[in-house]
Design a protein around this motif. Structure first.
Motif, PDB file in Angstrom:
ATOM      1  N   LEU A 154       0.807  -1.242   0.018  1.00 38.96           N
ATOM      2  CA  LEU A 154       0.025  -0.072  -0.083  1.00 38.96           C
ATOM      3  C   LEU A 154       0.951   1.165   0.066  1.00 38.96           C
ATOM      4  O   LEU A 154       0.530   2.236  -0.790  1.00 38.96           O
ATOM      5  CB  LEU A 154      -0.994  -0.045   1.173  1.00 38.96           C
ATOM      6  CG  LEU A 154      -2.040  -0.915   1.150  1.00 38.96           C
ATOM      7  CD1 LEU A 154      -2.809  -0.908   2.599  1.00 38.96           C
ATOM      8  CD2 LEU A 154      -3.123  -0.642   0.042  1.00 38.96           C
ATOM      9  N   ALA A 155       1.875   1.300   0.816  1.00 37.65           N
ATOM     10  CA  ALA A 155       2.728   2.536   0.940  1.00 37.65           C
ATOM     11  C   ALA A 155       3.620   2.655  -0.391  1.00 37.65           C
ATOM     12  O   ALA A 155       3.746   3.959  -0.806  1.00 37.65           O
ATOM     13  CB  ALA A 155       3.737   2.274   2.096  1.00 37.65           C
ATOM     14  N   LYS A 156       3.901   1.574  -1.083  1.00 34.68           N
ATOM     15  CA  LYS A 156       4.973   1.474  -1.998  1.00 34.68           C
ATOM     16  C   LYS A 156       3.872   2.392  -3.169  1.00 34.68           C
ATOM     17  O   LYS A 156       4.520   3.247  -3.967  1.00 34.68           O
ATOM     18  CB  LYS A 156       5.310   0.469  -2.514  1.00 34.68           C
ATOM     19  CG  LYS A 156       6.078   0.105  -3.683  1.00 34.68           C
ATOM     20  CD  LYS A 156       6.461  -1.184  -4.255  1.00 34.68           C
ATOM     21  CE  LYS A 156       7.427  -1.319  -5.403  1.00 34.68           C
ATOM     22  NZ  LYS A 156       7.774  -2.484  -5.829  1.00 34.68           N
ATOM     23  N   ASP A 194       2.942  -3.661  16.309  1.00 36.62           N
ATOM     24  CA  ASP A 194       4.492  -3.725  16.353  1.00 36.62           C
ATOM     25  C   ASP A 194       4.987  -3.691  14.954  1.00 36.62           C
ATOM     26  O   ASP A 194       5.881  -3.114  14.618  1.00 36.62           O
ATOM     27  CB  ASP A 194       5.023  -4.870  17.309  1.00 36.62           C
ATOM     28  CG  ASP A 194       4.572  -4.270  18.909  1.00 36.62           C
ATOM     29  OD1 ASP A 194       4.464  -3.149  19.044  1.00 36.62           O
ATOM     30  OD2 ASP A 194       4.656  -5.237  19.673  1.00 36.62           O
ATOM     31  N   GLY A 195       4.358  -4.800  14.213  1.00 35.17           N
ATOM     32  CA  GLY A 195       4.611  -4.930  12.820  1.00 35.17           C
ATOM     33  C   GLY A 195       4.490  -4.085  11.883  1.00 35.17           C
ATOM     34  O   GLY A 195       5.384  -3.727  10.960  1.00 35.17           O
ATOM     35  N   LEU A 196       3.434  -3.028  12.062  1.00 38.43           N
ATOM     36  CA  LEU A 196       3.066  -2.198  11.338  1.00 38.43           C
ATOM     37  C   LEU A 196       4.128  -0.933  11.455  1.00 38.43           C
ATOM     38  O   LEU A 196       4.573  -0.293  10.569  1.00 38.43           O
ATOM     39  CB  LEU A 196       1.943  -1.239  11.671  1.00 38.43           C
ATOM     40  CG  LEU A 196       1.105  -0.159  11.058  1.00 38.43           C
ATOM     41  CD1 LEU A 196       0.934  -0.434   9.592  1.00 38.43           C
ATOM     42  CD2 LEU A 196      -0.001   0.058  11.518  1.00 38.43           C
ATOM     43  N   VAL A 201       8.752   2.299   9.426  1.00 37.79           N
ATOM     44  CA  VAL A 201      10.152   2.765   9.478  1.00 37.79           C
ATOM     45  C   VAL A 201      10.730   2.270   7.938  1.00 37.79           C
ATOM     46  O   VAL A 201      11.427   2.900   7.488  1.00 37.79           O
ATOM     47  CB  VAL A 201      11.010   1.967  10.721  1.00 37.79           C
ATOM     48  CG1 VAL A 201      12.455   2.034  10.377  1.00 37.79           C
ATOM     49  CG2 VAL A 201      10.273   2.316  11.830  1.00 37.79           C
ATOM     50  N   GLU A 202      10.688   1.129   7.471  1.00 38.36           N
ATOM     51  CA  GLU A 202      11.150   0.790   6.227  1.00 38.36           C
ATOM     52  C   GLU A 202      10.723   1.684   4.847  1.00 38.36           C
ATOM     53  O   GLU A 202      11.367   1.757   4.169  1.00 38.36           O
ATOM     54  CB  GLU A 202      10.749  -0.814   6.095  1.00 38.36           C
ATOM     55  CG  GLU A 202      11.507  -1.778   7.133  1.00 38.36           C
ATOM     56  CD  GLU A 202      11.177  -3.054   6.852  1.00 38.36           C
ATOM     57  OE1 GLU A 202      10.230  -3.458   6.265  1.00 38.36           O
ATOM     58  OE2 GLU A 202      11.507  -3.929   7.666  1.00 38.36           O
ATOM     59  N   PHE A 207       4.140   6.519  11.359  1.00 41.49           N
ATOM     60  CA  PHE A 207       3.574   5.889  12.308  1.00 41.49           C
ATOM     61  C   PHE A 207       2.521   6.289  13.452  1.00 41.49           C
ATOM     62  O   PHE A 207       3.266   7.131  14.155  1.00 41.49           O
ATOM     63  CB  PHE A 207       4.592   4.768  12.923  1.00 41.49           C
ATOM     64  CG  PHE A 207       3.936   3.662  13.647  1.00 41.49           C
ATOM     65  CD1 PHE A 207       2.949   2.838  13.566  1.00 41.49           C
ATOM     66  CD2 PHE A 207       3.991   3.801  15.286  1.00 41.49           C
ATOM     67  CE1 PHE A 207       2.586   1.600  14.556  1.00 41.49           C
ATOM     68  CE2 PHE A 207       3.663   2.959  16.130  1.00 41.49           C
ATOM     69  CZ  PHE A 207       2.968   2.034  15.744  1.00 41.49           C
ATOM     70  N   VAL A 208       1.330   6.032  13.512  1.00 48.20           N
ATOM     71  CA  VAL A 208       0.567   6.750  14.571  1.00 48.20           C
ATOM     72  C   VAL A 208       0.107   5.551  15.528  1.00 48.20           C
ATOM     73  O   VAL A 208      -0.904   4.629  14.937  1.00 48.20           O
ATOM     74  CB  VAL A 208      -0.359   7.541  14.041  1.00 48.20           C
ATOM     75  CG1 VAL A 208      -1.424   8.208  14.949  1.00 48.20           C
ATOM     76  CG2 VAL A 208       0.141   8.762  13.179  1.00 48.20           C
TER      77      VAL A 208
END
Length: 433
Positions: A154-156, A194-196, A201-202, A207-208
């Protein structure tokens, strides 16, 4: 009650972000920028159009000169692999090896975004998945791998299309038990959160965390009342109080500022003098007997607070963190004062409260009516867009209805932009009877 009060104060001290004036510096730190087209992507909690409307209303009222567009494309039951939009085979998705799973995720994400998100040309987007992704069960590594891979994709895609991404965790499930942090579903959600964070970061995304702040408030409430429900609604879908707590956590995570405006006035020997003022102007100030009067024009409006969500203000430092709309008057002699704005009573305040600084965000009067009207208009516009998107746009036989709905949305946005502009007001403080 004393234990609850002390715990909330401690929590507020630990969680409160540094306060910044509503200047260019504070605006630069905020996730939303002037000119943005903001999209909210998520599941049924996003589709509720509550926390998203509160985020929108905050931004519109705090930055009244900005050109902004907001659209909500939340879909009940959806996941990060966009199962409600692309319908991938989840059994195969969870069981697939890395290469095959990546291919399936790319196909699903592309299909969902190309239909529902990219046509809106977002420049900033919040993504809130996790509740359905974890499948309401103990943590499963196979689902988690698909979740992480899907969020990354999604981010990509979104960043490649010019959108800044903010990942929001889910809030915890609010089952009626004294130890919700020990609930297996919440333990699973915590691991997904935690995984999100690692994905953010990557992918250099924001991150909220909603999970921890909401859980902290819930645990404090359960310490006094094991069956306390802070959010209203059901265990998964909070009502307005819960969504207001969520909006508080999200806005802080997005870098929202606290200051609306503040004005300091000193009364001494029958004369009134303006001191420090921020984001407002004080004019025609004069002492009148044991009281004062003045005109005030602010640079922005206080944060609109849903009248259904007022209990949330007792559970989290929402006003302190997000809406400091203050009047500070020292040197008054009467015990308490009736404050009127344009002749309408805003409240009765003690001289000690005025000396410390009275936050007028929830005061009665014309400003409260203006922010209430703004919030109502935003809700109305979002409901019209939901009808346009979900019930008309996706139905081939209803395409002829789109122009009329687009005009309705445009008309409401025109009115929203009018209502969010601050107005000058006349204040009077007189000794209370």
């Amino acid at each position: 009650m004393r234990i609850l009060h002390r715990s909330l104060i401690l929590m507020a001290m630990l969680m409160a972000a540094p306060l910044l004036p509503a200047t260019a510096t504070a605006a630069d730190k905020f996730f939303v920028h002037n000119g943005d087209r903001v999209v909210f992507l998520g599941d049924s909690i996003t589709e509720q159009r509550l926390y998203t409307t509160y985020l929108e209303a905050y931004t519109l009222s705090r930055y009244p000169k900005w050109k902004l567009t907001f659209r909500n494309v939340g879909w009940g039951g959806d996941t990060s692999w966009l199962r409600q939009r692309a319908h991938p085979d989840e059994g195969k998705l969870f069981a697939a090896g890395p290469e095959e799973q990546q291919k399936m995720v790319e196909q699903a994400v592309a299909a969902g975004l190309e239909r529902d998100v990219l046509p809106l040309k977002p420049t900033a987007i919040t993504i809130k998945f996790g509740m359905n992704d974890h499948s309401y069960q103990a943590f499963r590594e196979d689902i988690f791998r698909a979740y992480v891979r899907s969020q990354s994709q999604l981010a990509k895609v979104l960043e490649a299309n010019g959108a800044r991404v903010a990942f929001l965790t889910s809030q915890p499930i609010e089952d009626k038990r004294p130890d919700p942090d020990k609930e297996v579903k919440n333990i699973s959600l915590r691991k997904f959160s935690d995984g999100l964070k690692q994905v953010a970061v990557e992918k250099h995304a924001l991150f909220v965390d909603q999970f921890d702040p909401y859980m902290a408030i819930m645990m404090t409430a359960r310490a006094s009342d094991p069956g306390a429900i802070i959010g209203g609604g059901d265990a998964v879908h909070p009502g307005p109080p819960g969504h207001t707590i969520m909006a508080w956590a999200v806005l802080k995570g997005l870098g929202a500022s606290a200051l609306v405006s503040t004005a300091e006035i000193t009364v001494k020997k029958g004369k009134a003098k303006a001191g420090s003022v921020k984001q407002c102007k004080i004019e025609k100030l004069k002492a009148e007997g044991d009281g004062i009067s003045f005109d005030r024009i602010d640079a922005s409006l206080p944060m609109p607070i849903d009248s259904r969500a007022l209990p949330a203000l007792k559970l989290a430092p929402i006003l302190n963190d997000l809406s400091r709309y203050e009047l500070k008057v020292t040197g008054l002699t009467a015990a308490s004062y009736d404050v009127t704005i344009d002749g309408e009573k805003a409240g009765t305040v003690t001289k000690e409260e005025l000396a410390a600084g009275w936050n007028m965000t929830t005061a009665d009067g014309p400003i409260a009516k203006q922010t209430a009207e703004l919030l109502k208009l935003v809700f109305d516009k979002n409901n019209v867009f939901f009808e346009r998107w979900r019930n008309v746009q996706l139905k081939p036989n209803r395409q002829s209805e789109l122009p009329a709905l687009d005009q309705k949305i445009a008309d409401r946005e025109t009115r929203i932009n009018e209502v969010r502009q601050p107005k000058p007001h006349h204040f009077e403080l007189k000794p209370a009877a």
